[in-house]
Design a protein around this motif. Sequence first.
Motif, short mmCIF file in Angstrom:
data_model
loop_
_atom_site.label_atom_id
_atom_site.label_comp_id
_atom_site.label_asym_id
_atom_site.label_seq_id
_atom_site.Cartn_x
_atom_site.Cartn_y
_atom_site.Cartn_z
N SER A 64 104.56 -0.86 5.09
CA SER A 64 103.41 -1.76 5.14
C SER A 64 103.37 -2.75 3.98
O SER A 64 102.55 -3.67 3.98
N SER A 65 104.22 -2.60 2.98
CA SER A 65 104.18 -3.49 1.82
C SER A 65 104.78 -4.86 2.09
O SER A 65 104.58 -5.79 1.31
N GLU A 80 105.38 -8.56 3.88
CA GLU A 80 104.43 -9.59 4.30
C GLU A 80 104.26 -9.63 5.82
O GLU A 80 103.15 -9.82 6.32
N LYS A 133 101.85 -6.98 6.79
CA LYS A 133 100.49 -7.35 6.37
C LYS A 133 99.90 -8.38 7.33
O LYS A 133 98.71 -8.33 7.67
N ASP A 155 98.60 -6.76 10.41
CA ASP A 155 97.31 -6.12 10.19
C ASP A 155 96.17 -7.14 10.22
O ASP A 155 95.10 -6.88 10.78
#
Length: 718
Positions: free
Chosen positions: A46-47, A49, A52, A55
């Motif tokens: 999830s780190s 881009e 992200k 999300d």
Amino acid sequence: MFHRIGRTVVRHPVWTIVAWLIAAVAIIATAPSLPSNSDESSFLPSSYESIKAMDVQEKAFPAAFTPAAIVLYQRTDGAALTDADKSEITKITDELGKKKIDQVQKVVEGSASKDGKYQTALVQMNKETAGQPKQADAAKALRDDSTALAKGTDLKVQVGGQAAQALDQQDAGKTSDAVALVGSLLIIIITLAIIFRSPIIAIMPLVILTGVVFTVANALIADATKIFGLQANSSISALLIVVVLGVGTDYFLFLMFRYRERLRAGDEPKEAMINSVTRVGEAIASAAGAVIISFLALALSTLGFLTQLGPALAILVAVTLIAGLTLFPAICSLIPPRALFWPGKKWQQEPSDARFAAIGRVVGRRSGMVAIVSGLVMLLLALGTLGYKASYDLASGSIPKTKESMVVQDTLQKAYSAGAAEPTSVFLTSTSNKPLGSVDYTAYADKLKKVDGVADVSFDQKNDLNKDGTTANFTVTLKYESASDKAIAAVGDVRTVAHDNAPPGTEALVGGSSSIFKDINAAVNHDYKTVFPVAAILIMIILGLLLRSVVAPWYLIASVALGFGATLGATVLIFGRGDGLIFLLPIIMYLFVVAIGTDYNILMIARLREEAQEGREPREAASMALRHAGPTIGAAGFILAATFATLMLSGNAFLTQMGFAVAFGIIVAAFVMAMFFTPSLTALMGHAAWWPGHADRTREAAPGGPAPERELDESGHR
């Protein structure tokens, strides 16, 4: 330790077999089903881009979606769509939405192509199950229903997109599994029959490996996947089959060659098997340990596919190792040698091994020349790595071009802008959770449009601003197909412009397929810098412990690295000139070539040490090691290379590249590195190769050591 294992297994073979059967039944009965995931985004943590951005999209635009499937409409005669055709398309699209197909949440009309020949419908599926087999089932239902609904019209309907690609990948994977299994079985049976002239020996490893080892390992892999929350991928199944057959047959060969050798030396059958496990057990365990550690090093990867593949292969090799040290010798010890080797009659005769004896003499007498020539061969091949280029199109790499999803993908790229099928999204979000307010959306979109490689940028303040006004979605259409090098480079520039021009109080995140591939590229580069060195260091530790030396591990791992370079270079020269090699290939190749190359190095160096312990000088020890271990390494290398080469018949570009690369790497490891480069270097270094220990000292000189078991010399005397 290995003497105790051999003695226990050979003296209690029935109990050993019963214990295996009980354990197998218990493990298989309690194992969960193995899930599968083919969603590229699941590769990344999830780190990154791109994750992200996904999300943000889910929270700010819950009604928006990236289509899991795309329905492509066209006329059967290839002409432009008529008004009547468009009415039929609307009707079919509506009917598909009303059918309430499992996983399908929405089917909406897409856009028409510029030439008017094509129209699309976009299918939304459950985000929670993206990439799972149930979505492939939904794609199949969409194909069946859309074809039925278009019957009696002038329309041709095809279904593509990720869910359809997963379906086609499953079908291609079944073909790959069948080809790999049948091809591997035939190669192993024929080769073992030629070597040992015995149907029992030709069939036995296949029955044990496919009936017991593979089944037990698969169940343990399913357990590990569930316990540790790993991602499964359907494309590893063919690889697991090849690995268990190839590696398992290697270990069986190591044992049987030594067993036959001890019988020829005059040992009683059970004692011969105990001595075989004692002598070859350490080499097999060390070789398997190197393989297992190499595969476990993948746990350090940031890619979900590799973090699943590594532990799965490690479990498989561990189970194979245990079988090689217990189940194989237990079964063989129950069968009298005459029956085991029947109808062959030469198993009791010590062969001249003229070819390998001659190779051994050349290596012993001309060690320097052999080291230079074999090293140059690998070095020249390694120069091909300078032309390496990565391809991130996993779908095209694992699905034949003739499959429906690939036909749809190619058609969309030609009929629309190449990036239209999978556009890039730029999300501009307020960092204070307050409405964006005074942001000049037009100016921001204009900045994005000026990026080299961008075909169009669209933004409608009415539809592309979330209801709270805190996030804006700019749809960026690239000029290039999403997985291409140009698209990945362009999305990097889009990120730079998006970040640099984000107004104060806002944050820009770039998502979409090209953004995912960009992050995968970064993750792979991270893995190159992490997984490779860690695996090499751990293998060197194993070699150091096995050889009691700090010198030998350095040149052994260097020789394996040179073999890897030669393999990658040759693969680039053959497959890498077009779109490039599938990005996962160098990592998988590195682990297989390094791990399996170390296998053969260990077997050769262990035998060389054994010959030195019999009192032979370094050059003579190298010569005798080639004579005795050469046939084993040659047969094992041929079988393992040939089993991996069967993947080239799968029709799957990824498996074709992998099959060639690993097969070629094994040929280099067995027939160049282990047979020439390693023994010649060891002969040249002499006793210094074993510094600071004295692993090559004669057993008579070892305090309390066992009496030496002299092998037959070339005249047949001990």
